[in-house]
Design a protein around this motif. Structure first.
Motif, PDB file in Angstrom:
ATOM      1  N   MET A   1       0.860  -1.193   0.000  1.00  0.00           N
ATOM      2  CA  MET A   1       0.000   0.000   0.000  1.00  0.00           C
ATOM      3  C   MET A   1       0.888   1.232   0.000  1.00  0.00           C
ATOM      4  O   MET A   1       1.722   1.406   0.877  1.00  0.00           O
ATOM      5  N   SER A   2       0.773   2.074  -1.022  1.00  0.00           N
ATOM      6  CA  SER A   2       1.605   3.245  -1.057  1.00  0.00           C
ATOM      7  C   SER A   2       0.893   4.389  -0.378  1.00  0.00           C
ATOM      8  O   SER A   2      -0.245   4.671  -0.692  1.00  0.00           O
ATOM      9  N   LEU A   3       1.548   4.962   0.601  1.00  0.00           N
ATOM     10  CA  LEU A   3       0.963   6.029   1.370  1.00  0.00           C
ATOM     11  C   LEU A   3       1.458   7.410   0.871  1.00  0.00           C
ATOM     12  O   LEU A   3       2.618   7.569   0.696  1.00  0.00           O
ATOM     13  N   SER A   4       1.217   6.952   0.190  1.00  0.00           N
ATOM     14  CA  SER A   4       1.608   8.272  -0.052  1.00  0.00           C
ATOM     15  C   SER A   4       0.843   8.482   1.161  1.00  0.00           C
ATOM     16  O   SER A   4       0.874   8.074   2.183  1.00  0.00           O
ATOM     17  N   GLY A 184      -7.485  -1.695 -14.660  1.00  0.00           N
ATOM     18  CA  GLY A 184      -6.153  -2.097 -14.203  1.00  0.00           C
ATOM     19  C   GLY A 184      -5.540  -1.211 -13.143  1.00  0.00           C
ATOM     20  O   GLY A 184      -4.394  -1.418 -12.751  1.00  0.00           O
ATOM     21  N   VAL A 185      -6.290  -0.209 -12.671  1.00  0.00           N
ATOM     22  CA  VAL A 185      -5.779   0.705 -11.643  1.00  0.00           C
ATOM     23  C   VAL A 185      -6.524   0.465 -10.340  1.00  0.00           C
ATOM     24  O   VAL A 185      -7.750   0.553 -10.280  1.00  0.00           O
ATOM     25  N   ILE A 186      -5.772   0.150  -9.298  1.00  0.00           N
ATOM     26  CA  ILE A 186      -6.339  -0.087  -7.969  1.00  0.00           C
ATOM     27  C   ILE A 186      -5.707   0.896  -6.997  1.00  0.00           C
ATOM     28  O   ILE A 186      -4.473   1.006  -6.930  1.00  0.00           O
ATOM     29  N   ASP A 187      -6.530   1.619  -6.269  1.00  0.00           N
ATOM     30  CA  ASP A 187      -6.020   2.577  -5.293  1.00  0.00           C
ATOM     31  C   ASP A 187      -5.274   1.830  -4.196  1.00  0.00           C
ATOM     32  O   ASP A 187      -5.877   1.155  -3.359  1.00  0.00           O
ATOM     33  N   GLN A 188      -3.953   1.967  -4.188  1.00  0.00           N
ATOM     34  CA  GLN A 188      -3.143   1.253  -3.223  1.00  0.00           C
ATOM     35  C   GLN A 188      -3.356   1.744  -1.786  1.00  0.00           C
ATOM     36  O   GLN A 188      -3.074   1.027  -0.837  1.00  0.00           O
ATOM     37  N   GLY A 266       3.974   0.498 -11.928  1.00  0.00           N
ATOM     38  CA  GLY A 266       3.889   1.146 -10.619  1.00  0.00           C
ATOM     39  C   GLY A 266       3.364   2.563 -10.727  1.00  0.00           C
ATOM     40  O   GLY A 266       2.510   2.985  -9.942  1.00  0.00           O
ATOM     41  N   TYR A 267       3.878   3.309 -11.716  1.00  0.00           N
ATOM     42  CA  TYR A 267       3.374   4.668 -11.939  1.00  0.00           C
ATOM     43  C   TYR A 267       1.875   4.659 -12.222  1.00  0.00           C
ATOM     44  O   TYR A 267       1.125   5.527 -11.763  1.00  0.00           O
ATOM     45  N   LYS A 268       1.443   3.680 -13.016  1.00  0.00           N
ATOM     46  CA  LYS A 268       0.037   3.617 -13.406  1.00  0.00           C
ATOM     47  C   LYS A 268      -0.873   3.467 -12.198  1.00  0.00           C
ATOM     48  O   LYS A 268      -1.965   4.054 -12.144  1.00  0.00           O
ATOM     49  N   GLN A 269      -0.442   2.693 -11.202  1.00  0.00           N
ATOM     50  CA  GLN A 269      -1.264   2.507 -10.008  1.00  0.00           C
ATOM     51  C   GLN A 269      -1.378   3.793  -9.196  1.00  0.00           C
ATOM     52  O   GLN A 269      -2.327   3.981  -8.437  1.00  0.00           O
ATOM     53  N   VAL A 270      -0.423   4.695  -9.371  1.00  0.00           N
ATOM     54  CA  VAL A 270      -0.419   5.940  -8.600  1.00  0.00           C
ATOM     55  C   VAL A 270      -1.156   7.059  -9.327  1.00  0.00           C
ATOM     56  O   VAL A 270      -1.925   7.807  -8.724  1.00  0.00           O
ATOM     57  N   CYS A 271      -0.919   7.183 -10.649  1.00  0.00           N
ATOM     58  CA  CYS A 271      -1.494   8.321 -11.370  1.00  0.00           C
ATOM     59  C   CYS A 271      -2.370   7.926 -12.543  1.00  0.00           C
ATOM     60  O   CYS A 271      -2.945   8.799 -13.213  1.00  0.00           O
ATOM     61  N   GLY A 272      -2.452   6.628 -12.858  1.00  0.00           N
ATOM     62  CA  GLY A 272      -3.268   6.187 -13.967  1.00  0.00           C
ATOM     63  C   GLY A 272      -2.560   6.169 -15.303  1.00  0.00           C
ATOM     64  O   GLY A 272      -3.162   5.834 -16.328  1.00  0.00           O
ATOM     65  N   GLN A 273      -1.274   6.515 -15.320  1.00  0.00           N
ATOM     66  CA  GLN A 273      -0.516   6.568 -16.570  1.00  0.00           C
ATOM     67  C   GLN A 273       0.829   5.891 -16.372  1.00  0.00           C
ATOM     68  O   GLN A 273       1.535   6.148 -15.390  1.00  0.00           O
TER      69      GLN A 273
END
Length: 330
Positions: A1-4, A184-188, A266-273
């Motif tokens: 889970m990225s916390l950001s 394919g994008v899941i909010d981590q 990894g970028y895609k999961q964070v910003c969609g791209q």
């Protein structure tokens, strides 16, 4: 889970500042995790030489999975610039406490709130703030949030107030939640960043409070399948003998590496791209906030873990710190 955090006047250019020459680190109060520019104990009284000015103390907020020791070198570098520094006491095992969120139905719904899941972190941060306030002697503090530490700082400021904080400087923080509805994008973060976006004050850059968001451009990601936005352009040549005939040449872009494709996922999961620039973990576009002073640094890697000051510098490497330290010295 990225916390950001509130709206925005025009950015105020940083003042011209003089960098203080480094002095030897003096440690004091061994039970505390701070790094003093000069000792506030008996050594200070014994020093008959006039001391260089001390800037407002800084609190370093570790990112997800990092521990306090990962920031020891950065704290010493800041000390050499005259910035007393406190690092929030966090161990890698502490992050396992986030698993408590699995028991919250909001986790599975993607609507998780920072509290009470992250109260353990806010308690440790509050202890660090109290320690830094002793060093500030009534002055203000700077927050330096690395990765998830940046948005955790925003939640802390929203929940506990920020009247004594004059700077929030974030390093590779995923501030923005991923777009909803993308395949394919899941909010981590399972809703945490949506909460931050909705409830935390907007970023500002004012004399009283400055937000400085720094992103790294270490590697460009790539889509795992299909074409990538490589930025290549076609070259067109017009033959003088016949202006209606043109030779069109398009140089074939180099194939994306497997590493770039994995990082792109990894970028895609964070910003969609996927095919975008970032620091190897957090995309550049996610590390900036509207209303803040946004900065992008070339060749800067995300984490102190696995970094190298020469071949893979991170945000806290000496040559990189030189590029943002003036924000702490005004």
């Amino acid at each position: 889970m990225s916390l950001s955090l509130p709206c925005l006047p025009l950015p105020i250019p940083p003042p011209t500042l003089q960098i203080i020459k480094p002095r030897k680190l003096t440690t004091c109060n061994q039970s505390r995790r701070h790094y003093c520019f000069r000792c506030f104990c008996t050594a200070a009284a014994a020093d008959s030489q006039p001391s260089s000015p001390i800037y407002r103390p800084a609190v370093i907020l570790p990112g997800l999975g990092n521990n306090t020791n990962d920031y020891d070198k950065l704290a010493l570098i800041l000390n050499d610039y005259g910035v007393p520094t406190v690092v929030v006491k966090v161990s890698r095992i502490d992050w396992l406490r986030n698993a408590a969120g699995l028991l919250d139905l909001n986790y599975w719904r993607g609507t998780l709130h920072p509290r009470p899941v992250l109260d353990w972190y806010f308690k440790k941060l509050d202890e660090a703030v109290n320690e830094a306030n002793e060093l500030a002697q009534g002055g203000t503090l700077s927050f330096i949030g690395h990765s998830a530490g940046g948005w955790l700082a925003r939640v802390y400021m929203q929940e506990f107030g920020f009247s004594n904080i004059s700077l929030l400087l974030t390093l590779g923080t995923p501030h923005l939640p991923p777009p909803k509805g993308l395949p394919g994008v899941i909010d981590q973060t399972r809703g945490l960043l949506y909460y931050v976006e909705k409830h935390c004050p907007k970023a500002v850059y004012t004399p009283e409070l400055k937000y400085v968001c720094i992103a790294g451009r270490y590697i460009k990601g790539a889509r795992f399948f299909g074409p990538n936005d490589d930025g290549s352009a076609m070259s067109v040549t017009i033959h003088p003998s016949n202006s209606e005939i043109a030779a069109v040449k398009a140089s074939k872009p180099p194939a994306a590496t497997l590493r770039a494709r994995f990082i792109g996922q990894g970028y895609k999961q964070v910003c969609g791209q996927a095919d975008t620039w970032g620091d190897g973990v957090v995309p550049e576009i996610s590390a900036h906030l509207e209303g803040a002073l946004n900065i992008s640094l070339e060749g800067v890697y995300h984490s102190p873990v696995g970094s190298d000051d020469v071949t893979r510098p991170w945000y806290g490497s000496p040559d990189v710190v030189k590029q943002w330290i003036h924000h702490l010295l005004d």
